[in-house]
Design a protein around this motif. Sequence first.
Motif, PDB file in Angstrom:
ATOM      1  N   PRO A  45      79.247  24.155  51.275  1.00  0.00           N
ATOM      2  CA  PRO A  45      77.918  23.489  51.727  1.00  0.00           C
ATOM      3  C   PRO A  45      77.637  23.193  53.332  1.00  0.00           C
ATOM      4  CG  PRO A  45      79.144  22.073  50.998  1.00  0.00           C
ATOM      5  CD  PRO A  45      80.386  23.001  51.081  1.00  0.00           C
ATOM      6  N   GLY A  46      76.666  23.426  53.813  1.00  0.00           N
ATOM      7  CA  GLY A  46      76.133  23.066  55.058  1.00  0.00           C
ATOM      8  C   GLY A  46      75.286  24.045  55.680  1.00  0.00           C
ATOM      9  N   ALA A  47      75.660  25.345  55.626  1.00  0.00           N
ATOM     10  CA  ALA A  47      75.264  26.847  56.440  1.00  0.00           C
ATOM     11  C   ALA A  47      73.457  26.213  55.624  1.00  0.00           C
ATOM     12  CB  ALA A  47      75.407  27.939  55.638  1.00  0.00           C
ATOM     13  N   PRO A  48      72.644  26.863  56.791  1.00  0.00           N
ATOM     14  CA  PRO A  48      71.309  26.506  57.445  1.00  0.00           C
ATOM     15  C   PRO A  48      70.687  28.261  55.944  1.00  0.00           C
ATOM     16  CG  PRO A  48      71.892  26.734  58.836  1.00  0.00           C
ATOM     17  CD  PRO A  48      72.650  27.131  58.351  1.00  0.00           C
ATOM     18  N   THR A 105      74.928  17.173  46.197  1.00  0.00           N
ATOM     19  CA  THR A 105      74.662  18.149  45.662  1.00  0.00           C
ATOM     20  C   THR A 105      73.432  18.080  44.742  1.00  0.00           C
ATOM     21  OG1 THR A 105      76.683  19.700  46.038  1.00  0.00           O
ATOM     22  CG2 THR A 105      75.516  20.693  44.760  1.00  0.00           C
ATOM     23  N   THR A 106      73.417  17.264  44.272  1.00  0.00           N
ATOM     24  CA  THR A 106      72.396  16.597  43.122  1.00  0.00           C
ATOM     25  C   THR A 106      71.367  16.222  43.551  1.00  0.00           C
ATOM     26  OG1 THR A 106      73.991  15.245  42.000  1.00  0.00           O
ATOM     27  CG2 THR A 106      71.774  14.635  41.276  1.00  0.00           C
ATOM     28  N   PHE A 148      79.236  20.676  56.005  1.00  0.00           N
ATOM     29  CA  PHE A 148      80.057  20.436  55.364  1.00  0.00           C
ATOM     30  C   PHE A 148      80.613  19.092  54.771  1.00  0.00           C
ATOM     31  CE2 PHE A 148      84.691  21.821  53.730  1.00  0.00           C
ATOM     32  CZ  PHE A 148      84.348  22.614  53.388  1.00  0.00           C
ATOM     33  N   TYR A 149      81.950  18.278  56.200  1.00  0.00           N
ATOM     34  CA  TYR A 149      82.249  17.371  55.276  1.00  0.00           C
ATOM     35  C   TYR A 149      81.623  15.656  55.133  1.00  0.00           C
ATOM     36  CZ  TYR A 149      84.319  12.613  56.100  1.00  0.00           C
ATOM     37  OH  TYR A 149      84.915  11.760  55.652  1.00  0.00           O
ATOM     38  N   ALA A 150      80.044  16.002  55.140  1.00  0.00           N
ATOM     39  CA  ALA A 150      79.381  14.451  54.925  1.00  0.00           C
ATOM     40  C   ALA A 150      79.175  15.371  53.024  1.00  0.00           C
ATOM     41  CB  ALA A 150      77.675  13.934  55.350  1.00  0.00           C
ATOM     42  N   ILE A 151      78.391  16.392  52.760  1.00  0.00           N
ATOM     43  CA  ILE A 151      78.259  16.547  51.906  1.00  0.00           C
ATOM     44  C   ILE A 151      79.920  16.902  50.429  1.00  0.00           C
ATOM     45  CG2 ILE A 151      77.440  18.130  49.613  1.00  0.00           C
ATOM     46  CD1 ILE A 151      75.639  18.891  52.887  1.00  0.00           C
ATOM     47  N   SER A 152      80.601  17.577  51.158  1.00  0.00           N
ATOM     48  CA  SER A 152      81.475  17.545  50.176  1.00  0.00           C
ATOM     49  C   SER A 152      82.187  16.060  49.836  1.00  0.00           C
ATOM     50  CB  SER A 152      82.642  18.639  50.916  1.00  0.00           C
ATOM     51  OG  SER A 152      81.887  19.829  50.980  1.00  0.00           O
ATOM     52  N   CYS A 153      82.992  14.788  50.478  1.00  0.00           N
ATOM     53  CA  CYS A 153      83.331  13.924  50.753  1.00  0.00           C
ATOM     54  C   CYS A 153      82.266  13.342  49.696  1.00  0.00           C
ATOM     55  CB  CYS A 153      83.301  13.478  51.749  1.00  0.00           C
ATOM     56  SG  CYS A 153      84.840  14.325  52.345  1.00  0.00           S
TER      57      CYS A 153
END
Length: 518
Positions: free
Chosen positions: A117-120, A210-211, A388-393
């Motif tokens: 996650p994180g790609a525009p 993600t939700t 990526f870090y923020a969403i994943s964690c």
Amino acid sequence: MKRAVALLLILALVLTGVGIAALSLLGGSDDPADPLSVPTTTPQPDATRPPAPGLARFYSQQLSWEQCRDHRLCATLEVPLDYAKPAGETIELAVLKVPAADPRGRLGSLVVDPGGPGAPATDYADGAASPGAVFRAPVLDAYDIVGMDPRGTGASTPVDCLSDDDLDAYVAQDPDPDTPAEVKTYTGFVDEIGRGCADRSGALAAHVTTTEAARDMDVLRAALGESRLTYYGASYGTKLGATYADLFPDRVGRLVLDGAVDLALSSRALSLQQAAGFETALRAYVQDCVDEGDCVLGDSLDAGLDRIRQLLDDVDAQPLPTDGDRELDVGNAFYGVVLPLYRRDSWPALTQGLTQAIGGDGSLLLRFSDLYSSRGTNGYTDNSSEAFYAISCLDDPWSIPASKVPANLADFEKASPTFGSVFAWGLTGCGGMQVRSTEPARHVTAAGAAPIVVIGTTRDPATPYAWAQSLARQLDSGVLVSRDGDGHTGYTEGNDCVDDAVDDYFLAGVVPEDGLSC
């Protein structure tokens, strides 16, 4: 789980001798008289019905399109920061549309998300407008391709966790620390990035799940005037799409989830299986190099794998010079090797990068690493590494302390003798996360949704084939399509069987046979 479109374009330029700095996916005109700047959306009946009365003002939005880039349309969508408090603070999300090439035969909007996650997703939609890059011409003729940068990413209200200099050091550090000093640096960054997200991003840091991004996508659907969502998600985009289907099963139109993430696995199991996936891809690449003859890595599979491990050890001991001001550190070398494994078409570029590095020049591997982390010549072009870090964690804050890594090494090194220890250390990554999500965990089934097509590729390095099999089973209406091949994702990867199945679904609603093997 990075952007395949940009990778393919840049690697093509590298192989033809054109520098990465020469590539631009941006551009366009600011001429307000261009006919593309005229709003084109007429809401369909029932499209704007909100799931809760407090969200009515968001669901009744009409997007105001303005020309951007090169004959694209851009707009901004407003959504609540916290869906539990719709009258509270709001954030803005960036949206880009590539209008259908054949307006008379237009079927509607096709929303896309590339992963991370994180790609525009705006960049992904922009690049997808070229036939064959993501979609074939008939789909581009029939659909507006729409990308919205998920909350916290790209040009949407973004999360920020580290300064550019600190992010450089974060990416460059040894991802497999093997000295006390390297362990101290590694664990220091685990704490620093988690603390940085909370300090530099404020309340947003706790609201990039993600939700919540899936809830945003339903607001986008309404603003586009669509009663149901037509969607193509790749890699992490499959998790976003499946979550959307679980939240809004009655709003599911034609959904295709390509390079699927297994939503039922624990973080440890996901990491272990992904380590094995990259090992499989690396072995396929090395064997291909050996079979071609005169391989720079040696004359056997084992020799080639040993040479790559030795190269990483050598760079760890002594970074390599490049054609710029920066050196190739071991973290950059690792990402530089991993990124081209996402596509079989990129293997010749990996060979070129390894040949240079073995000869003492780290320039090309550094370019691949920079592409992975979205670093341009003058800094980062987006915040995908931090997002990526923020969403994943935030989705799953599980982690282990550094003291427990040694107990996990045997399992990971068995799964991947080359990369396993890197993935084992990655289990510590969310240990510094300072905020927690208010969204409950979901058991995704999407009960009641229309058929959802799930695509898996047998030797996919980033999202192993077993994940697609599992996700298709988890979704009540999941339909599995399999591609026998290498590389990440399956659609428009040279397999007509897969491409025809997806096109028929998008264009005519013909659901592929469950279990179709291509």
